[in-house]
Design an enzyme around this catalytic site. Structure first.
Site, short mmCIF file in Angstrom:
data_model
loop_
_atom_site.label_atom_id
_atom_site.label_comp_id
_atom_site.label_asym_id
_atom_site.label_seq_id
_atom_site.Cartn_x
_atom_site.Cartn_y
_atom_site.Cartn_z
N HIS A 179 72.50 10.23 32.77
CA HIS A 179 72.95 9.86 31.48
C HIS A 179 72.65 10.78 30.31
O HIS A 179 73.38 10.18 29.26
CB HIS A 179 72.81 8.31 31.40
CG HIS A 179 73.59 7.63 32.42
ND1 HIS A 179 74.67 7.16 32.07
CD2 HIS A 179 73.00 6.75 33.61
CE1 HIS A 179 74.95 6.24 33.20
NE2 HIS A 179 74.01 6.28 34.06
N LYS A 230 87.16 1.59 26.02
CA LYS A 230 87.61 0.05 26.02
C LYS A 230 88.38 -0.09 24.57
O LYS A 230 89.46 -0.81 24.65
CB LYS A 230 86.39 -0.75 25.90
CG LYS A 230 85.71 -1.03 26.96
CD LYS A 230 84.18 -1.46 26.69
CE LYS A 230 83.22 -1.16 27.61
NZ LYS A 230 81.90 -1.21 27.27
N THR A 283 81.35 4.67 26.94
CA THR A 283 82.62 3.83 27.52
C THR A 283 83.25 2.83 26.47
O THR A 283 84.55 2.44 26.81
CB THR A 283 81.96 3.00 28.78
OG1 THR A 283 80.73 1.99 28.20
CG2 THR A 283 81.69 3.58 29.99
N LYS A 320 74.38 9.52 17.63
CA LYS A 320 75.67 8.76 17.63
C LYS A 320 76.47 8.71 16.32
O LYS A 320 77.49 8.43 15.95
CB LYS A 320 75.54 7.40 18.06
CG LYS A 320 75.21 7.45 19.66
CD LYS A 320 74.90 6.02 20.26
CE LYS A 320 74.70 5.92 21.64
NZ LYS A 320 75.55 6.14 22.40
N LYS A 380 77.88 0.41 18.95
CA LYS A 380 77.24 1.37 19.71
C LYS A 380 75.75 1.20 19.32
O LYS A 380 75.64 0.54 18.26
CB LYS A 380 77.69 2.57 19.92
CG LYS A 380 77.95 3.51 18.80
CD LYS A 380 78.50 4.68 19.24
CE LYS A 380 80.00 4.76 19.33
NZ LYS A 380 80.20 5.05 20.69
N ARG A 381 74.85 1.53 20.39
CA ARG A 381 73.67 1.61 19.94
C ARG A 381 73.37 2.44 18.79
O ARG A 381 74.04 3.50 18.55
CB ARG A 381 72.78 2.26 21.22
CG ARG A 381 71.17 1.94 21.30
CD ARG A 381 70.87 2.52 22.65
NE ARG A 381 71.48 3.65 23.18
CZ ARG A 381 70.92 4.85 23.14
NH1 ARG A 381 69.81 5.07 22.40
NH2 ARG A 381 71.38 5.90 23.78
#
Length: 823
Positions: free
Chosen positions: A366, A669, A665, A563, A557-558
């Site tokens: 991942h 969504k 993901t 990110k 998100k985290r």
């Protein structure tokens, strides 16, 4: 144009039957009646009535799998981010409308009682939510499968925001029990830890090893039934809770040692207390390794118990009946654990044991981030798992012989591929162990899998050219459209029929309505209603009023530097500065919504949360902005909150540094629910762009090759700081007390990380391109019909990204399963 309903309801239970069952459980299971019951009691009674059907179908499923002696996949994951199950189970059983009506007649609102359900705190980010989508799809596709993980008492943590800062609190999700889970004490496993290994010699001179553990911990299984869509197959998610093998030392208690009497109990129970204990400390690292071993060992023993029930001591069929998918490196310790069982317990020779072991495991990678590929000190293994350390050395010895055949005398390659990393301290590389011990390794998006082959494991790929493959991630449309966005689901049903949750590719039929003014109006009206509902939620959670007519720009998100929530923040500050300099600056009103948790030991991530909140406080209360910008940080981001945010989003922020997000993901969504992506060419964004078309997505920034090139020539963030006035002004702002009155420099760590810290994630390099992409999105939103068309096409073209397709890919490329139909 209307389409006929083609999906027959999985259940034809009449409303009155459901109503009677709910009342019966209210009386007999909860000992209360309709006049006294509060929402929590109604929720529990409704869950119990639904669980009747779930458990009956679970019994049938397990009987079918046993009678057919099916090959099954066992999905090992440290996280399963399940969210709430009532809505999902009702939709999958086809009982949502009838239950809603039944409760209405009892004077109860189904939506209200669903809010009583706590999220199962069993995960953190995409890895755990992916696992939850996958087990939903496995059941939907009638595939024999079991999910295995840890029964965390507190999960990650419940996030509170106090004076702008993240505060971690226990997430006590099962204080009052959980109606969906079943305790299975008949399947308790005993797991050894610590101790020493004794070498014995048999009569024929063969060497035998016996591990004498210093501690035995019990693993108590809790089963959560996983209902497939249509309600036929119900698989199981089995989660292990740790317990002391001797609960209580009576003699010590009687002698006055009241605390010491429970010491072993507390030590054992700590294992399943919290998801990802802070591993900044030695004790935290040890606990994390023990957690991984504990759940992997319990799960393997459970699999072997079931296998032996059908096949006795015949190991020849084990790898043809059992496939174990390692979701990242967390369960990689299962590889030497299976070897230990085959060598020390089944007394097979090394070659026979390794043949079985290496045909049983498959590994999903991942991440390309080196720090996320776990390594453990060899001395820690020696202390906690002494026998496993010996086995790992042996696996490595055999593997090095293989490497020698391919690259004779090449010690540099041997050092790189070895499971043992030599250095100041010997480390065990769990990524290398996972590749060596598995028959298949997959990445989770086309670009990610290509980079795994090219950059992460190139020599492994050269050795085993057929081992590394790709399976692009997916999401379940049952939860992420049908259940969370009921109004849009109903509109889609009306246009193309109602079997799209099983055949997501049928959404493509919506493309024919993308230019239809009436359909655009219907589609955007639903989006607006979802935004109004989210605005109410935001007000209740934060006290901040937001305008549903503004662009809802979402990054959920985290919290991690790669990110790049701080890139988003710098752009917000730049917009704010533009408005202060020119109150007539032309832009659509925009609400920036963040949801994220930072790991407790990750200081800069927590600083970014603090900075977002301090900027929000200033911007939201500055009348000069005239409501054109609002910034909201939603506390305690989780699945049930995502289900409210995603249907209301206009813009989806997917802005990771190219080459670092394996897939994502959340991007799927949001796009599925008609949000437009502002994103880099990273992870699944590339495939989303291919599906929706370049004109329906806002791509910016360096691509993977350009990031690589920049690293090669040498990246200097100061070049951007001195050459871009806006970047310089915004970064300098962080050192003042403008956003933190009386506390100058409270946000300076962000500036430091982006300049002196070397800006490892190329935030400044991508800032200008990001700012341009945001202006394009702003302009596009001004064209209401054009935006509606783009939003509709995003929903219509997401068929590829169903987790059903992902699971079919796994089945075909890796698992080789056959569906088992349950009547």
């Amino acid at each position: 144009m209307s389409a006929k309903n083609t999906f027959s309801k999985p259940s034809s239970l009449p409303k009155n039957t459901i109503k009677d069952a709910i009342v019966r459980h209210l009386h007999c299971s909860l000992g209360t009646d309709e006049n006294k019951a509060n929402n929590h009691a109604w929720w529990k009674a409704t869950c119990a009535s639904v669980q009747e059907h779930v458990l009956e179908q679970l019994r049938k499923t397990q009987k079918s799998h046993y009678l057919n002696d099916t090959r099954a996949v066992h999905y090992f994951s440290a996280e399963f981010l399940m969210g709430r199950l009532m809505s999902n189970n009702l939709h999958n059983l086809g009982l949502f409308e009838q239950t809603d009506q039944a409760l209405k007649e009892l004077g109860v609102n189904l939506t209200d009682i669903m809010e009583e359900e706590p999220d199962m705190a069993l995960g953190n980010g995409g890895l755990g939510r992916l696992a939850a989508c996958f087990i939903d799809s496995l059941a939907t596709l009638d595939m024999p499968a079991v999910g295995y993980g840890l029964h965390y008492e507190h999960g990650l943590f419940r996030q509170e925001i106090k004076n702008g800062e993240q505060i971690e609190r226990p997430d006590s999700w099962r204080d009052y029990g959980n109606p969906w889970e079943i305790c299975r004490p008949e399947s308790i496993q005993e797991i050894p830890l610590y101790g020493y290994v004794e070498t014995k010699y048999g009569e024929n001179g063969e060497i035998k090893k016996e591990w004498h553990p210093g501690l035995i911990v019990k693993g108590l299984p809790w089963d959560i039934p996983v209902v497939g869509y249509g309600g036929k197959t119900v698989n199981v998610l089995r989660l292990w809770q740790s317990q002391a093998s001797d609960y209580f030392n009576w003699d010590v208690f009687n002698a006055g040692g009241y605390v010491d009497a429970q010491k072993e109990n507390v030590q054992a129970e700590t294992i399943s207390k919290v998801l990802y204990p802070n591993d900044e400390t030695e004790a935290g690292k040890e606990l994390r390794l023990i957690q991984q071993y504990f759940f992997s060992a319990c799960s393997l023993k459970d699999i072997i118990r079931r296998y032996k029930r059908a096949h006795g001591d015949d190991w020849s069929r084990f790898s043809s009946q059992v496939v174990i998918q390692l979701n990242d490196t967390h369960p990689a310790i299962a590889i030497p654990e299976l070897m230990r069982i085959l060598l020390d317990r089944a007394e097979l020779n090394w070659d026979s044991a390794w043949k079985i072991c290496s045909k049983t495991f498959a590994y999903t990678n991942h991440t390309l981030l080196p720090e996320a590929l776990e390594k453990w000190p060899a001395r820690m293994f020696k202390k906690i798992l002494p026998r496993h350390l010996e086995i790992i050395y042996e696996i490595n010895h055999h593997f090095m012989s293989e490497v020698e055949k391919v690259w004779p005398g090449d010690n540099v390659i041997k050092q790189k591929l070895s499971i043992i990393e030599e250095g100041n301290e010997k480390m065990i590389r769990m990524g290398n162990l996972s590749v060596i011990g598995s028959f298949a390794v997959n990445g989770v998006a086309e670009i990610h899998s290509a980079l795994v082959k090219k950059n992460l494991f190139p020599e492994f790929h050269e050795m085993w050219p057929n081992k590394l493959t790709n399976v692009t991630n997916g999401i379940t449309p049952r939860r992420w459209l049908k259940a969370c966005n009921p109004k849009l689901s109903a509109l889609i049903d009306e246009k193309i029929g109602n079997d799209w949750p099983l055949h997501l590719e049928k959404l493509e039929q919506l493309s024919q309505f993308a230019d239809n003014a009436k359909f655009q109006k219907q589609f955007m009206k639903i989006k607006h209603e979802n935004k109004v509902a989210l605005a109410k939620e935001v007000l209740a959670l934060t006290g901040i009023e937001i305008n549903p007519k503004a662009i809802f720009d979402v990054q959920i998100k985290r919290l991690h530097e790669y990110k790049r929530q701080h890139l988003n923040l710098l752009h917000i500050m730049a917009l704010y500065r533009r408005l202060l300099e020119n109150p007539n600056y032309d832009m659509q009103p925009r609400v920036f919504l963040f949801g994220a948790k930072a790991a407790p030991g990750y200081k800069l991530a927590k600083d970014i949360i603090y900075a977002i909140n301090q900027v929000a406080e200033k911007v939201n209360n500055d009348k000069r902005v005239n409501g054109k910008i609002k910034v909201v940080f939603l506390p305690n981001y989780r699945v049930s909150l995502a289900e409210k945010i995603i249907p209301a989003a206009d813009v989806s922020e997917q802005i990771s540094t190219a080459g670092l997000e394996a897939s994502g993901t959340g991007n799927m969504k949001l796009s599925l629910n008609g949000a437009l992506t502002v994103g880099t060419l990273d992870g699944a964004n590339i495939e989303i762009a291919e599906e929706v078309g370049d004109e329906n997505i806002f791509i910016f920034g360096l691509n993977v090759d350009e990031v690589h090139e920049l690293d090669k020539v040498g990246y200097n963030p100061f070049d951007f700081y001195y050459n871009n006035k806006e970047i310089k002004a915004v970064l300098d702002w962080l050192e003042t007390d403008y956003f933190t009155p009386g506390k100058p420099g409270a946000l300076a760590s962000l500036k430091y990380s982006l300049l002196e810290g070397g800006d490892p994630y190329k935030v400044l390099a991508d800032f200008e391109s990001y700012s341009d992409a945001q202006q394009k999105a702003d302009k596009a939103y001004g064209d209401k019909s054009g935006w509606a068309k783009m939003a509709i096409l995003n929903t219509a073209r997401m068929g590829k990204f169903t987790s059903d397709r992902s699971i079919k890919d796994y089945v075909e490329k890796i698992w080789q399963l056959e569906p088992c139909t349950v009547e």
